[in-house]
Design a protein around this motif. Structure first.
Motif, short mmCIF file in Angstrom:
data_model
loop_
_atom_site.label_atom_id
_atom_site.label_comp_id
_atom_site.label_asym_id
_atom_site.label_seq_id
_atom_site.Cartn_x
_atom_site.Cartn_y
_atom_site.Cartn_z
N LYS A 1 -3.44 3.82 -0.95
CA LYS A 1 -4.18 2.75 -0.27
C LYS A 1 -3.53 1.39 -0.54
CE LYS A 1 -7.97 3.74 -2.54
NZ LYS A 1 -7.50 4.84 -3.43
N SER A 2 -3.24 1.11 -1.79
CA SER A 2 -2.60 -0.17 -2.12
C SER A 2 -1.23 -0.27 -1.46
CB SER A 2 -2.45 -0.33 -3.63
OG SER A 2 -3.72 -0.37 -4.24
N THR A 3 -0.56 0.87 -1.34
CA THR A 3 0.76 0.89 -0.70
C THR A 3 0.67 0.45 0.76
OG1 THR A 3 1.40 2.66 -2.19
CG2 THR A 3 2.76 2.33 -0.25
N PRO B 1 -5.25 -8.94 -4.12
CA PRO B 1 -4.63 -7.79 -4.78
C PRO B 1 -5.61 -7.06 -5.68
CG PRO B 1 -3.65 -9.88 -5.51
CD PRO B 1 -4.79 -10.22 -4.64
N GLN B 2 -5.23 -5.84 -6.04
CA GLN B 2 -6.09 -5.05 -6.91
C GLN B 2 -6.19 -5.70 -8.29
OE1 GLN B 2 -4.90 -0.97 -6.80
NE2 GLN B 2 -6.76 -0.25 -7.83
N ARG B 3 -5.07 -6.22 -8.76
CA ARG B 3 -5.08 -6.96 -10.04
C ARG B 3 -4.54 -8.35 -9.76
NH1 ARG B 3 -4.15 -1.85 -11.64
NH2 ARG B 3 -2.03 -1.98 -10.81
N LEU C 1 -7.95 -6.63 1.63
CA LEU C 1 -8.68 -6.69 0.35
C LEU C 1 -8.50 -5.38 -0.39
CD1 LEU C 1 -11.93 -8.05 2.00
CD2 LEU C 1 -10.37 -9.41 0.59
N ASP C 2 -8.10 -5.47 -1.66
CA ASP C 2 -7.87 -4.26 -2.45
C ASP C 2 -8.95 -4.15 -3.51
OD1 ASP C 2 -6.77 -1.98 -3.41
OD2 ASP C 2 -4.72 -2.78 -3.54
N GLU C 3 -9.89 -3.25 -3.29
CA GLU C 3 -10.97 -3.00 -4.24
C GLU C 3 -11.67 -4.27 -4.70
OE1 GLU C 3 -11.40 0.27 -5.36
OE2 GLU C 3 -9.44 1.24 -5.22
MG LIG Z 1 -4.76 0.86 -5.42
#
Ligand SMILES: [Mg+2]
Ligand SMILES: Nc1ncnc2c1ncn2[C@@H]1O[C@H](COP(=O)(O)OP(=O)(O)O)[C@@H](O)[C@H]1O
Length: 526
Positions: free
Chosen positions: A353-355, A394-396, A468-470
């Motif tokens: 998903k992040s990819t 980002p996720q982080r 949006l990532d998580e």
């Molecule tokens: Mg991810």
């Protein structure tokens, strides 16, 4: 003619005038009156020379500043072009070393060495051109002794160059390592490795010192050689002229001029010699800069496209295949998102998903298939323009040292206090005071807080695409529900991909898409 060359020629003129004045006063017992024009001329020449020297320094300094600015801009552009995925594989310390220290090392080369080289190619010849007609014997001595200078410089210089390169390579390594240790200080302490790391840094510093000293030794040796050669040469000229003065076969005025000019003749060459190490340093640094700017990366900037993004665009993945080098992550993924459609993307951890978001951000290039934005391949779009229209969480997320306010303002440079406060409120980050300090990489904040501050940035932008990532992964149910509400607001009218593995977070999205096995497995209605 440059300022430096003018200063050189004025120097010869000044020396000639001084020789004439002293000759007149001592040997012709001249009164002051008739000498006044000569005095005036000498003063005028000295003033002009001072002005020319100032001009030369100024031009040199501003040239150096311009070159450094351009190089740093190129470095920053390169860092941007690499994107976070490629950057993750590089040492921050090395990049900092290239952008800061290596570029700075060019300063002395451009501001000092190059102007001096220009003077050193002109002034000695000008002096010789004046000395030869006056007295060819002294001229010959100057020419013959000067031949030794480049020879000794080349012999020593070659050695020093090689050592300098090693010195710079070592320095880059050391900066990188030092930053690594600093950033991982808590880890280093937890594992009781502090003493070992200290010893390691100590050893590296010691090696660096030894190498620096060996470079300096060479530098001193070469300047000693230069001093020696010029001293011997001036002595020979003085002795030869002295004997001829004694025998009355030479007039005082030319002999005195030659004695005044000889040190200047060697001074330019000697100064060039002392600055020679800045040239070597600059060469080694320039190699590092070039390597960095041209260095291998999976990503190259796209050509300037003429395609403009109509907002909000349609996004289409067609048979996209992607892997990070090892196992495939996406294996022929197809997904069409209509303009302004809001899609929630879900699937197990590691599904890619992040990819998908990385590809949309153009941090990496797909290996097969296409991603089309309003029908045009994503790569054909101007990268800067595309990213301008994209808001990405980002996720982080990365937070920087500063205050919460500083970190939110990154969303839009000129944002007003009211805008920032509103953004913080919308992202439910307003329980943290705007003045609260934030440590490097968000230290002092919980993961959930960091993510909401990063989300607040997006409320300052007016994107056409939102990724949006998580966004609610680290929030309790109540805050998550509130943030989900805000996101609905943020993404209204924007083509949106929201990655989540919480079904509740998909509330308000138009479609819920499930990923698995590198493809889209199916669609649900939220
Ligand atoms: Mg991810
Ligand atoms: N920078 C990277 N280098 C190598 N492999 C990566 C990198 N980022 C992610 N991966 C791998 O790619 C796969 C998909 O990762 P990711 O897109 O982050 O999944 P998700 O976001 O769905 O959890 C995972 O197996 C992960 O280990």
């Amino acid at each position: 003619m440059t300022f430096g060359e003018a200063a050189g020629i004025l120097l010869v003129l000044q020396t000639g005038l001084l020789a004439r004045i002293i000759n007149a006063v001592i040997f012709h017992h001249s009164a002051v009156g008739p000498l006044l024009p000569l005095f005036a001329a000498a003063l005028g020449v000295i003033a002009l020379r001072a002005a020319a020297t100032i001009g030369a320094r100024r031009t040199a300094a501003s040239c150096a500043a311009r070159v450094k600015n351009q190089l740093r801009a190129a470095c920053v552009a390169r860092i941007e072009g690499m994107g976070p995925l490629a950057l993750a594989g590089t040492r921050a310390g090395e990049i900092a070393h290239v952008t800061v220290d290596a570029v700075e090392a060019l300063d002395a080369y451009i501001a000092k060495y190059l102007p001096q080289r220009a003077i050193a190619t002109l002034l000695p010849f000008t002096i010789l051109a004046v000395v030869f007609p006056l007295d060819w014997i002294s001229g010959l001595v100057l020419v013959l002794t000067a031949v030794f200078l480049p020879v000794s410089m080349i012999v020593i210089g070659d050695q020093a160059h090689e050592r300098n390169q090693r010195l710079w390579a070592r320095l880059a390594l050391m900066s990188g390592r030092f930053l690594d240790v600093l950033q991982g200080l808590s880890t280093v302490r937890i594992f009781g490795a502090a003493r070992r790391e200290t010893a390691e840094i100590e050893r590296a510093s010691r090696e660096h010192r030894v190498l620096t000293m060996s470079v300096l030794r060479l530098a001193f040796l070469s300047s000693f050689m230069l001093e020696l050669i010029s001293a011997v040469s001036i002595a020979i000229v003085a002795v030869i002229s002295g004997f001829r003065l004694l025998h009355g076969t030479m007039a005082f005025s030319p002999a005195y001029f030659i004695l005044l000019a000889a040190p200047e003749y060697f001074l330019t060459l000697r100064t060039l010699g002392t600055l020679y190490h800045s040239r070597m340093e600059a060469m080694s640094a320039a190699e590092q800069i070039q390597e960095f700017l041209e260095g291998g990366s999976s990503f190259t900037a796209a050509p300037r496209g003429s395609v403009r993004i109509t907002r909000p665009p349609a996004i289409a993945f067609r048979e996209v295949v992607f892997s990070y080098g090892g196992a495939p992550v996406l294996t022929g993924l197809s997904l069409r998102i209509a303009p302004g459609e809001r899609v929630a993307l879900t699937g197990p951890s590691g599904a890619g998903k992040s990819t998908v978001l990385s590809l949309l951000n153009r941090f990496a290039r797909l290996q097969q298939g296409t991603i089309e934005i309003d029908g045009a391949p994503l790569e054909s779009l101007d990268m800067g323009e595309w990213r301008q229209g994209v808001a990405w969480l980002p996720q982080r997320p990365t937070l920087f040292h500063g205050t919460v306010r500083d970190n939110i303002r990154l969303g839009r440079g000129g944002a007003s206090e009211a805008d920032i406060a509103r953004a913080a409120a919308l992202a439910r980050a307003d329980e943290i005071p705007l003045d609260a300090p934030v440590g490097e990489s968000g230290q002092g904040l919980s993961t959930g807080q960091a993510q909401r501050i990063a989300l607040a940035r997006l409320f300052l932008r007016s994107p056409s695409v939102v990724l949006l990532d998580e966004p609610t992964a680290h929030l309790d149910a109540v805050s998550a529900a509130l943030v989900t509400e805000s996101i609905k607001e943020l993404t209204r009218g924007c083509t949106t991909v929201l990655v989540t593995h919480r079904p509740e977070a998909a509330a308000g999205m138009d479609r819920l898409v499930v990923m698995g096995g590198g493809v889209i497995e199916g669609t649900l209605t939220p």
